[in-house]
Enzyme design. Structure first.
Site, PDB file in Angstrom:
ATOM      1  N   ASN A  14       0.572  -1.117  -0.219  1.00 49.98           N
ATOM      2  CA  ASN A  14       0.271  -0.049   0.036  1.00 49.98           C
ATOM      3  C   ASN A  14       1.179   1.288   0.009  1.00 49.98           C
ATOM      4  OD1 ASN A  14      -1.026   2.120   0.929  1.00 49.98           O
ATOM      5  ND2 ASN A  14      -2.668   0.997   1.621  1.00 49.98           N
ATOM      6  N   HIS A  17       1.187   5.982   2.446  1.00 52.76           N
ATOM      7  CA  HIS A  17       1.533   7.472   2.665  1.00 52.76           C
ATOM      8  C   HIS A  17       3.154   7.711   1.977  1.00 52.76           C
ATOM      9  CE1 HIS A  17      -1.290   7.506   5.326  1.00 52.76           C
ATOM     10  NE2 HIS A  17      -1.025   5.720   5.751  1.00 52.76           N
ATOM     11  N   HIS A  50      -5.756   3.046  -1.460  1.00 55.60           N
ATOM     12  CA  HIS A  50      -6.905   3.742  -0.526  1.00 55.60           C
ATOM     13  C   HIS A  50      -7.470   5.664  -1.054  1.00 55.60           C
ATOM     14  CE1 HIS A  50      -9.183   4.126   3.082  1.00 55.60           C
ATOM     15  NE2 HIS A  50     -10.726   4.407   2.201  1.00 55.60           N
ATOM     16  N   ARG A  52      -9.118   8.234  -0.416  1.00 53.86           N
ATOM     17  CA  ARG A  52     -10.255   8.196   0.315  1.00 53.86           C
ATOM     18  C   ARG A  52     -11.251   9.383   0.186  1.00 53.86           C
ATOM     19  NH1 ARG A  52      -8.765   6.281   6.151  1.00 53.86           N
ATOM     20  NH2 ARG A  52     -10.308   7.382   6.587  1.00 53.86           N
ATOM     21  N   ARG A  56      -7.071  12.582   1.213  1.00 55.19           N
ATOM     22  CA  ARG A  56      -5.976  13.154   1.645  1.00 55.19           C
ATOM     23  C   ARG A  56      -4.625  12.824   1.421  1.00 55.19           C
ATOM     24  NH1 ARG A  56      -6.816  10.264   7.835  1.00 55.19           N
ATOM     25  NH2 ARG A  56      -9.464  10.817   7.295  1.00 55.19           N
ATOM     26  N   GLU A  77      -8.687   0.195  -2.991  1.00 49.50           N
ATOM     27  CA  GLU A  77      -9.600   0.227  -1.396  1.00 49.50           C
ATOM     28  C   GLU A  77     -10.593   1.441  -1.289  1.00 49.50           C
ATOM     29  OE1 GLU A  77      -6.952   0.682   1.545  1.00 49.50           O
ATOM     30  OE2 GLU A  77      -6.084  -1.254   1.689  1.00 49.50           O
ATOM     31  N   THR A 108      -8.042   3.187   8.693  1.00 45.57           N
ATOM     32  CA  THR A 108      -9.061   2.560   8.741  1.00 45.57           C
ATOM     33  C   THR A 108      -9.217   2.189  10.049  1.00 45.57           C
ATOM     34  OG1 THR A 108      -9.024   2.097   6.590  1.00 45.57           O
ATOM     35  CG2 THR A 108     -10.649   0.730   7.892  1.00 45.57           C
ATOM     36  N   GLU A 158     -10.572  -9.316   3.861  1.00 46.75           N
ATOM     37  CA  GLU A 158      -9.722  -9.348   4.278  1.00 46.75           C
ATOM     38  C   GLU A 158     -10.483  -9.071   5.510  1.00 46.75           C
ATOM     39  OE1 GLU A 158      -7.367  -6.665   2.070  1.00 46.75           O
ATOM     40  OE2 GLU A 158      -6.396  -5.480   4.212  1.00 46.75           O
ATOM     41  N   HIS A 193      -2.969  -4.570   7.997  1.00 45.23           N
ATOM     42  CA  HIS A 193      -3.512  -3.628   9.071  1.00 45.23           C
ATOM     43  C   HIS A 193      -1.975  -3.109  10.016  1.00 45.23           C
ATOM     44  CE1 HIS A 193      -4.656   0.543  10.686  1.00 45.23           C
ATOM     45  NE2 HIS A 193      -5.248   0.765   9.597  1.00 45.23           N
TER      46      HIS A 193
HETATM   47  N1  PXP Z   1      -5.627  -3.163   4.738  1.00 44.69           N
HETATM   48  C1  PXP Z   1      -6.412  -2.453   4.608  1.00 44.69           C
HETATM   49  C2  PXP Z   1      -8.156  -2.453   4.002  1.00 44.69           C
HETATM   50  C3  PXP Z   1      -6.687  -0.924   4.878  1.00 44.69           C
HETATM   51  O1  PXP Z   1      -7.650  -0.563   5.036  1.00 44.69           O
HETATM   52  C4  PXP Z   1      -5.096  -0.809   5.460  1.00 44.69           C
HETATM   53  C5  PXP Z   1      -4.829   0.842   6.019  1.00 44.69           C
HETATM   54  O2  PXP Z   1      -4.886   1.260   4.702  1.00 44.69           O
HETATM   55  C6  PXP Z   1      -4.189  -1.556   4.713  1.00 44.69           C
HETATM   56  C7  PXP Z   1      -4.610  -2.796   4.701  1.00 44.69           C
HETATM   57  C8  PXP Z   1      -2.247  -1.286   5.465  1.00 44.69           C
HETATM   58  O3  PXP Z   1      -2.915  -0.525   6.756  1.00 44.69           O
HETATM   59  P1  PXP Z   1      -0.550  -0.582   7.299  1.00 44.69           P
HETATM   60  O4  PXP Z   1      -1.096   0.809   6.905  1.00 44.69           O
HETATM   61  O5  PXP Z   1      -1.480   0.125   8.439  1.00 44.69           O
HETATM   62  O6  PXP Z   1      -0.619  -1.014   6.933  1.00 44.69           O
END
Ligand code: PXP
Length: 243
Positions: A14, A17, A50, A52, A56, A77, A108, A158, A193
């Site tokens: 992901n 960031h 994601h 949003r 952001r 996402e 989330t 998930e 997550h």
């Molecule tokens: N899976 C989902 C569905 C999420 O919403 C997120 C956060 O955007 C992640 C995985 C990844 O989480 P993290 O950034 O804490 O690794």
């Protein structure tokens, strides 16, 4: 070492960031697509972003650029809103992971209430599925939510690993039981997550889990691990200017 052989356990990286850092200055650097390509070269099996509601981090243009610019599956996402469904249908990512979203939250915070929203989710899952998009629902490892996910027609769940990552007692067992139940319902099982080097192993060992989606830790660790090389490069450019 790159490993793109079909594996028992895929890693979705992901890159949200990267966009957070870019947006802090309002310019174009760092580019989430560049980082996604580097992650793929290092073995990432998929890229997750994601979009949003408040934009952001990832923006609409990032979604289109990512879809056009990567060679591995894109997992989008998104909240269960008509706007996001429209964007997903226009973009056609390989997969959509539907997540709960509240404007004020930092990330989330909990799983989707599939059982409580089944009537509105079911047509959305069907519409995305009919467009060839694999639909995943981001849920807590709660039997009622898993059964509801199968009932609304999702292909994938998930499992939210946030409570486990916070060290709450009993959460690893809940994830193991949830994964077993989800698989028995015919659902493909992903998890994510809050996963880090320190806590990933027990989740990665759950046999029914075939994909982990990891973001914040990887981007943070890339900064820590990457700072030496970029400082050395900048210093070399500076000193070369005086030669
Ligand atoms: N899976 C989902 C569905 C999420 O919403 C997120 C956060 O955007 C992640 C995985 C990844 O989480 P993290 O950034 O804490 O690794």
């Amino acid at each position: 070492m790159t490993n793109h052989l079909p594996s028992l356990l895929r890693l979705g990286v992901n890159v949200d960031h990267v966009a957070t850092v870019r947006n802090a200055r309002g310019g174009a650097h760092p580019d989430p697509l560049d980082v996604a390509r580097a992650a793929i070269a290092a073995g990432a099996d998929g890229i997750t972003i994601h979009l949003r509601e408040d934009r952001r981090h990832i923006r609409d243009a990032d979604v289109a650029a990512m879809k056009a610019g990567i060679t591995v599956p894109l997992n989008l996402e998104m909240a269960a809103t008509p706007e996001m469904v429209r964007i997903a249908l226009a973009t056609r990512p390989r997969a959509c992971c539907i997540v709960p979203e509240r404007r004020a939250e930092v990330t989330t915070e909990g799983g989707l209430d599939v059982a409580g929203q089944a009537a509105s989710l079911q047509p959305m899952v069907a519409q995305l599925g009919a467009a060839g998009i694999r639909v995943s629902l981001f849920v807590d490892p709660d039997p009622a939510q898993l059964r509801a996910s199968a009932a609304v027609g999702a292909a994938v769940v998930e499992l939210h690993t946030g409570a486990y990552a916070e060290g709450r007692p009993g959460e690893l067992e809940r994830l193991r039981d949830g994964a077993r139940l989800a698989a028995s319902l015919g659902l493909e099982v992903h998890a994510g997550h809050g996963l880090t080097y320190d806590n990933v192993t027990p989740v990665a060992a759950i046999p029914q889990v075939v994909e982990l989606n990891i973001g914040h830790f990887l981007i943070g660790q890339a900064i820590t691990d990457g700072i030496a090389a970029v400082v050395a490069h900048m210093k070399a450019l500076m000193l070369a200017a005086r030669r």
